[in-house]
Design a protein around this motif. Structure first.
Motif, mmCIF file in Angstrom:
data_model
loop_
_atom_site.group_PDB
_atom_site.id
_atom_site.type_symbol
_atom_site.label_atom_id
_atom_site.label_comp_id
_atom_site.label_asym_id
_atom_site.label_seq_id
_atom_site.Cartn_x
_atom_site.Cartn_y
_atom_site.Cartn_z
ATOM 1 N N LEU A 241 0.807 -1.218 0.000
ATOM 2 C CA LEU A 241 0.000 0.000 0.000
ATOM 3 C C LEU A 241 0.843 1.272 0.000
ATOM 4 C CD1 LEU A 241 -2.994 -1.055 2.272
ATOM 5 C CD2 LEU A 241 -2.711 -1.284 -0.200
ATOM 6 N N PRO A 242 1.993 1.340 0.687
ATOM 7 C CA PRO A 242 2.835 2.535 0.549
ATOM 8 C C PRO A 242 3.302 2.756 -0.892
ATOM 9 C CG PRO A 242 3.419 1.351 2.538
ATOM 10 C CD PRO A 242 2.473 0.470 1.783
ATOM 11 N N LEU A 243 3.626 1.684 -1.606
ATOM 12 C CA LEU A 243 3.992 1.802 -3.021
ATOM 13 C C LEU A 243 2.819 2.329 -3.832
ATOM 14 C CD1 LEU A 243 5.900 -0.687 -5.259
ATOM 15 C CD2 LEU A 243 3.556 -0.092 -5.868
ATOM 16 N N VAL A 244 1.638 1.777 -3.598
ATOM 17 C CA VAL A 244 0.437 2.215 -4.299
ATOM 18 C C VAL A 244 0.200 3.703 -4.068
ATOM 19 C CG1 VAL A 244 -2.095 2.043 -4.232
ATOM 20 C CG2 VAL A 244 -0.689 -0.034 -4.382
ATOM 21 N N GLU A 245 0.332 4.144 -2.819
ATOM 22 C CA GLU A 245 0.071 5.549 -2.499
ATOM 23 C C GLU A 245 1.074 6.465 -3.189
ATOM 24 O OE1 GLU A 245 -1.196 8.275 1.338
ATOM 25 O OE2 GLU A 245 -0.420 6.252 1.632
ATOM 26 N N ARG A 246 2.319 6.016 -3.306
ATOM 27 C CA ARG A 246 3.345 6.843 -3.957
ATOM 28 C C ARG A 246 3.170 6.888 -5.472
ATOM 29 N NH1 ARG A 246 10.008 6.244 -3.664
ATOM 30 N NH2 ARG A 246 10.405 7.145 -5.730
ATOM 31 N N LEU A 247 2.856 5.753 -6.094
ATOM 32 C CA LEU A 247 2.905 5.664 -7.547
ATOM 33 C C LEU A 247 1.587 5.944 -8.252
ATOM 34 C CD1 LEU A 247 5.165 2.512 -8.122
ATOM 35 C CD2 LEU A 247 5.820 4.917 -8.232
ATOM 36 N N CYS A 248 0.460 5.698 -7.583
ATOM 37 C CA CYS A 248 -0.823 5.657 -8.301
ATOM 38 C C CYS A 248 -1.831 6.666 -7.744
ATOM 39 C CB CYS A 248 -1.415 4.254 -8.222
ATOM 40 S SG CYS A 248 -0.349 2.975 -8.904
ATOM 41 N N PRO A 249 -2.162 7.693 -8.486
ATOM 42 C CA PRO A 249 -3.185 8.636 -8.031
ATOM 43 C C PRO A 249 -4.579 8.012 -7.928
ATOM 44 C CG PRO A 249 -1.841 9.594 -9.777
ATOM 45 C CD PRO A 249 -1.519 8.134 -9.732
ATOM 46 N N ARG A 250 -4.815 6.956 -8.707
ATOM 47 C CA ARG A 250 -6.137 6.314 -8.741
ATOM 48 C C ARG A 250 -6.002 4.857 -8.345
ATOM 49 N NH1 ARG A 250 -9.469 5.357 -14.392
ATOM 50 N NH2 ARG A 250 -11.174 4.065 -13.564
ATOM 51 N N THR A 251 -7.006 4.349 -7.631
ATOM 52 C CA THR A 251 -6.997 2.951 -7.187
ATOM 53 C C THR A 251 -8.335 2.285 -7.461
ATOM 54 O OG1 THR A 251 -5.299 3.226 -5.482
ATOM 55 C CG2 THR A 251 -6.884 1.461 -5.142
ATOM 56 N N LEU A 252 -8.264 1.047 -7.916
ATOM 57 C CA LEU A 252 -9.420 0.158 -8.039
ATOM 58 C C LEU A 252 -9.293 -0.902 -6.957
ATOM 59 C CD1 LEU A 252 -9.165 -0.535 -11.886
ATOM 60 C CD2 LEU A 252 -10.504 1.265 -10.798
ATOM 61 N N ILE A 253 -10.369 -1.139 -6.211
ATOM 62 C CA ILE A 253 -10.344 -2.156 -5.162
ATOM 63 C C ILE A 253 -11.264 -3.313 -5.549
ATOM 64 C CG2 ILE A 253 -10.827 -2.685 -2.737
ATOM 65 C CD1 ILE A 253 -10.121 0.131 -2.011
ATOM 66 N N LEU A 254 -10.683 -4.505 -5.587
ATOM 67 C CA LEU A 254 -11.451 -5.725 -5.834
ATOM 68 C C LEU A 254 -11.713 -6.439 -4.516
ATOM 69 C CD1 LEU A 254 -9.677 -7.344 -8.929
ATOM 70 C CD2 LEU A 254 -11.826 -6.088 -8.916
ATOM 71 N N HIS A 255 -12.905 -7.008 -4.401
ATOM 72 C CA HIS A 255 -13.239 -7.825 -3.236
ATOM 73 C C HIS A 255 -14.087 -8.989 -3.697
ATOM 74 C CE1 HIS A 255 -13.981 -8.977 0.847
ATOM 75 N NE2 HIS A 255 -15.273 -8.709 0.787
ATOM 76 N N ARG A 256 -13.547 -10.182 -3.525
ATOM 77 C CA ARG A 256 -14.245 -11.421 -3.895
ATOM 78 C C ARG A 256 -14.760 -11.371 -5.334
ATOM 79 N NH1 ARG A 256 -17.476 -12.567 1.857
ATOM 80 N NH2 ARG A 256 -15.563 -12.617 3.145
#
Length: 236
Positions: free
Chosen positions: A196-211
């Motif tokens: 998650l720290p990498l995601v926060e640094r590199l990606c302004p946008r996030t998609l979250i998958l659940h099941r």
């Protein structure tokens, strides 16, 4: 081919056993965006990446890459447009030397040898791996293998780069170097990661998958800061 977007329209995928992996996935990513794909183990991240590059085909729905629908007849074009860096570089590195590895993709695109050499040199420079060009991939460290795997994808000049757990098994220095490489990309980039720290640094946008379902799509800092959402998605 227009490379200005990547779109999924109600995409679903079933494993050969019949078990459901993904259901009703829809989103659109524009040219040049860097987007994270986040979810607990088994959420469907790797399956989704494989669908995006044509390694798997959807059970239902449509995947559009630059105006071209992913399907059996378009796989060659899609695989020239979308490159994937696998979680384990050993699954990707098959040639006797680093130089051969990076040249492999362009050669298989039937490019002139002068162009193959140009792309190989450029990819080595982009990933700071020129000094490794005559080494055998199996002799490299984990971080070096990851950089070579990235270079082998960049050499094919894809419009879209997919990365599956790019920081997995990297020490702190190798992780930092890898992130610096990704920050230099001009490509549309999708990064599936638990880091998650990498995601926060590199990606302004996030998609979250659940099941197997897309449950959130938005600004990274906002989503990662939503403790209730993160707990519900088994990410905390």
């Amino acid at each position: 081919m227009s490379h200005h977007y990547l779109e999924l329209r109600n995409v679903g995928y079933n494993y050969p056993s019949g078990a459901r992996a993904l259901s009703g996935i829809s989103f659109r990513i524009h040219h040049g965006q860097r987007v994270a794909l986040v979810g607990a183990n088994g959420a469907g991240k790797s399956s989704l990446l494989q669908l995006l590059c044509g390694l798997l085909l959807p059970t239902e729905g449509e995947i559009i890459v630059g105006g071209v629908k992913v399907g059996k007849r378009t796989l060659r074009r899609i695989r020239q447009t979308v490159g994937i860096v696998f979680q384990n570089p050993d699954d990707q590195l098959i040639m006797p030397t680093v130089e051969d590895e990076i040249a492999f993709g362009p050669r298989n695109m039937d490019l002139p040898e002068e162009e193959v050499a140009r792309l190989t040199d450029w990819a080595l420079e982009q990933t700071s791996t020129t000094h490794l060009r005559h080494r055998a991939p199996y002799t490299l460290s984990g971080g070096e293998k990851k950089s070579v795997a990235i270079a082998s994808v960049l050499a094919m000049e894809p419009s879209v780069v997919l990365m599956d757990e790019p920081s997995a098994s990297l020490d702190p220095r190798a992780r930092r170097l890898m992130m610096e490489q990704v920050e230099r990309f001009c490509h549309t980039t999708i990064i599936a990661s638990h880091d998650l720290p990498l995601v926060e640094r590199l990606c302004p946008r996030t998609l979250i998958l659940h099941r197997g379902r897309l449950v959130a799509d938005g600004a990274t800092k906002q989503l990662l800061g939503d403790q209730k959402l993160m707990e519900e998605c088994e990410l905390l």
